[in-house]
Design an enzyme around this catalytic site. Structure first.
Site, short mmCIF file in Angstrom:
data_model
loop_
_atom_site.label_atom_id
_atom_site.label_comp_id
_atom_site.label_asym_id
_atom_site.label_seq_id
_atom_site.Cartn_x
_atom_site.Cartn_y
_atom_site.Cartn_z
N SER A 84 -56.81 -13.60 8.01
CA SER A 84 -56.90 -14.17 6.67
C SER A 84 -55.90 -13.47 5.75
O SER A 84 -55.80 -12.25 5.75
CB SER A 84 -58.33 -14.00 6.13
OG SER A 84 -58.46 -14.66 4.90
N GLU A 85 -55.14 -14.27 4.98
CA GLU A 85 -54.04 -13.75 4.16
C GLU A 85 -54.46 -12.62 3.23
O GLU A 85 -53.65 -11.76 2.88
CB GLU A 85 -53.44 -14.85 3.28
CG GLU A 85 -52.67 -15.92 4.02
CD GLU A 85 -53.53 -17.13 4.28
OE1 GLU A 85 -54.60 -16.98 4.90
OE2 GLU A 85 -53.12 -18.22 3.86
N ASN A 86 -55.72 -12.66 2.76
CA ASN A 86 -56.14 -11.64 1.80
C ASN A 86 -56.52 -10.32 2.45
O ASN A 86 -57.04 -9.44 1.78
CB ASN A 86 -57.29 -12.17 0.92
CG ASN A 86 -58.43 -12.74 1.73
OD1 ASN A 86 -58.23 -13.29 2.80
ND2 ASN A 86 -59.64 -12.59 1.22
N GLY A 87 -56.23 -10.18 3.76
CA GLY A 87 -56.33 -8.84 4.34
C GLY A 87 -57.38 -8.60 5.39
O GLY A 87 -58.03 -7.55 5.38
N SER A 117 -50.83 -7.61 5.02
CA SER A 117 -51.23 -8.88 5.60
C SER A 117 -50.03 -9.82 5.74
O SER A 117 -49.84 -10.48 6.77
CB SER A 117 -52.30 -9.54 4.72
OG SER A 117 -52.85 -10.65 5.35
#
Lengths: 217, 228, 228, 217
Positions: D47-50, D89
């Site tokens: 997931s892009e947010n980490g 990320s």
């Protein structure tokens, strides 16, 4: 004065420049003597290889090849220390988050530009973190004897050794005097050795003046 | 998806002429098992990117002595006399880069960044031939990202998926080289089950790691010694 | 060296016209106490760098409603209707940057990197007016680093020196903005004694953090609610 | 077919493309349906947010605003997961460490270039991580219905919507057919709907050919 005494004299004087809570990076040589003169003043020592919070030298039992400083000497880590990668460490350095870098040098010119990485007449095969510290630290203090072992002044009109970067250092604490560098050039802030400014000027080969501290600060 | 392999499978993963990214600062955090595996292989003409060339007679220096290194890219070789001599004789190429620039270039290589502008080394001999640019009134030089064919990483622990954690300053360049090699091999002190590493504490997520081997070295004071 | 301050001291640290870097992804990991302190201050004309503008009626959106934001720099505002309307009326400037480029630009700002080349957005409308360069045969565009006057960070725990750790994906942009502000203020759920955080687990070393405040919000499912 | 059935049909077909152990990023919409069709095959969702290692949807008790996916929906984390900053990320994404990105789209051209971020005739105020994924993932699979709700084909000769980047996607799994993009252009790999390739060509408005899989692979 014995060479060892001079080194400690310089380290002690540099210690006076540091302020409680500062983040400090120490070069090899005289800078490593500074912590013993800090007294109650707490500063946080950073190491290029990824540590903020270097502690006292390890005991025999504490020796650990994993835990080294940038000079590849075994160290310990204090309470509140942290570990990070070399990229994060140099982000800290280059990004301006080190309050003071205390470095040795081969030469400083009258404007404060230094040459501290390339030993003359030797192949240039090592730079380490020297240029990153010069470029990035908020304040750079040079801790070095005023004369090299050939008796040549390290304070020079123009660098004859290779520059470490365009950034000018703020202070040069030597065994003879403390020099401050501003846009107006070099000024003597304090004479340590029992010598007049005229005698100092003659020894260095540069006409030196006292700083008017009240105006400069 | 078998990531844990035997040390003797390593040399098959490296080809002559490859660029090898190697973690470690001097010997501290150096992937010695991986490095020494190449001594018995026929790979040669390697370009090695690492802060140092090990230490005299140890670590990467052994690869150099064995004639397997064509070129070194790093920040500090002055104290390695045989390397200095080899360089003077034209037997070893050396590309000298400031330590912070080296770290940043490897990170950039792993992060899909083509290059970047740094303040470090502006106006020095190490900036010669490099593009300079003024950004917001400050002088910077351009540096290209560094990538490798194979990365050698030393970590403290891996889980069986390949997640890695490091120990104190043995971390150094290791998490960076772990991101920037086409093939990434981690040598670790201990291999644990999945779920035994704290997700908040994992420094290298398993997406970066292709293979894991058990280190043959253990710490003994200021040395790593081969375990029996 | 007193880093722990009271929330009401925060507004004195921000000036009208400042660039404010704010962590959080939507509301997750958003420094709500710090943001809301500015509502009662007379600061205005802020440029805010943050992935989103909070959510309708919450977080940074409140600052916008209060007329304190002149310009937003971030990656996603489409779902914030009032912001879209304000932009259409010319009442809010918006600088739209891909999320990864935004993260990298803030990291660069904190790391003394002047700018960098990224593959992201090459050939798109978001690359218009940006320098393009081919590096090793691939097309990249240039992006400048982002820095701020003040950074608002949300972390899970701080020790009294200012070392920070985060909780799960509430980490997001927080460690980045923590590096790139002239003044860095962290809002945390818990303040602990020095030595209580694992040195291997600290994400933001205290060198980056100027002030720490206790958060006034606690988690309640998918919301943060003000604690009594 | 009902719209919901089509979406699941597409998701199920995409799931077949994934391989054990891959690192996968899912866009919003149809891509989020893919995990339910993976069976025993284990892939790791980023997931892009980490976060690497998204788990199943949380129970009421597990709901935690700190733990979200890039669509700002609450998630859980599996064993072996890890958390990292947005910079780390996107280093993973842009640096080519995501094996497969499964994305929705508005249009795909016959060369595989996509338009999936800017909704036509609306202010362009959101891009999120769309362009980073297009530029960085090792393989991009488009999971979308072939026609939009105006009945227009998403497969087009030339994009009329704003491009997401110069990188061409590898595969487009639609409710009618699976399209593969190579240097030679688009080829039909598989027909899903009960339709001939001629009928499909006519509906899309582009003359389509079957791939000779043996030659292409």
């Amino acid at each position: 004065m014995l060479s060892q005494d001079k080194r400690h004299l310089i380290a002690k004087r540099v210690a006076e420049e540091l302020e409680e809570g500062q983040i400090v990076n120490l070069g090899i040589g005289i800078p490593t003597l500074v912590p013993q003169y800090l007294g109650e003043k707490e500063v946080y020592l950073q190491s290029e290889n990824g540590l903020l919070g270097i502690g006292p030298a390890p005991t025999e039992e504490e020796l650990d090849i994993d835990l080294m400083n940038a000079g590849k000497e075994p160290v310990t880590a204090i309470k509140g220390s942290s570990f990070f990668s070399s990229a994060d460490s140099f982000a800290l350095i280059r990004g301006g988050h080190i309050d003071v870098a205390i470095l040795g040098t081969l030469q400083v010119d009258v404007k404060g530009e230094i040459a501290n990485w390339a030993v003359p007449n030797q192949p240039i095969l090592g730079v380490g973190g020297a240029m990153d510290l010069v470029a990035g630290a908020k304040k750079v203090i040079i801790a070095a004897t005023l004369f090299n072992n050939k008796g040549e002044s390290k304070l020079v009109s123009n660098l004859t050794y290779k520059t470490s970067g365009i950034r000018r250092v703020e202070l040069f604490v030597s065994d003879y005097a403390v020099f401050k560098f501003t846009d107006d050039g070099v000024r003597v802030v304090e004479i340590i050795e029992d010598i007049t400014i005229e005698e100092l000027s003659e020894k260095v080969g540069i006409s030196l003046e006292y700083a008017e501290e009240k105006i400069l600060n | 998806m078998r990531k844990v392999i035997q040390a003797n499978e390593v040399s098959n993963l490296v080809k002559s002429g490859d660029t090898l990214l190697v973690g470690g600062f001097g010997l501290s955090g150096s992937p010695l098992t991986l490095i020494y595996e190449l001594l018995h292989s026929d790979v040669s003409e390697l370009t090695v990117v690492s802060n140092n060339l090990g230490e005299d007679g140890l670590g990467l220096h052994k690869l150099f002595e064995a004639g397997k290194i064509k070129k070194m890219v790093g920040s500090f070789f002055s104290t390695n006399k045989p390397a200095v001599t080899a360089w003077q004789k034209g037997e070893l190429e050396i590309d000298l880069i400031p330590q912070g620039t080296l770290a940043e270039a490897i990170r950039a290589g792993g992060a899909g960044i083509g290059g970047f502008y740094t303040k470090t080394a502006v106006g020095t001999e190490l900036a010669e031939g490099k593009e300079e640019r003024v950004i917001n009134g400050e002088r910077y030089i351009f540096e290209k990202a560094i990538k490798g064919d194979v990365s050698f990483v030393k970590a403290a622990k891996a889980d069986k998926l390949g997640n890695l954690i490091y120990h104190t300053t043995a971390r150094n360049f290791n998490p960076l080289v772990a991101t920037a090699g086409k093939i990434v091999i981690a040598e670790v002190d201990e291999i644990v089950e999945v779920g035994q590493l704290d997700p908040e504490q994992i420094i290298t997520p398993h997406a970066y790691v292709d293979y894991v081997i058990q280190s043959k070295f253990v710490k003994q004071g200021v040395n790593y010694v081969e375990s029996r």
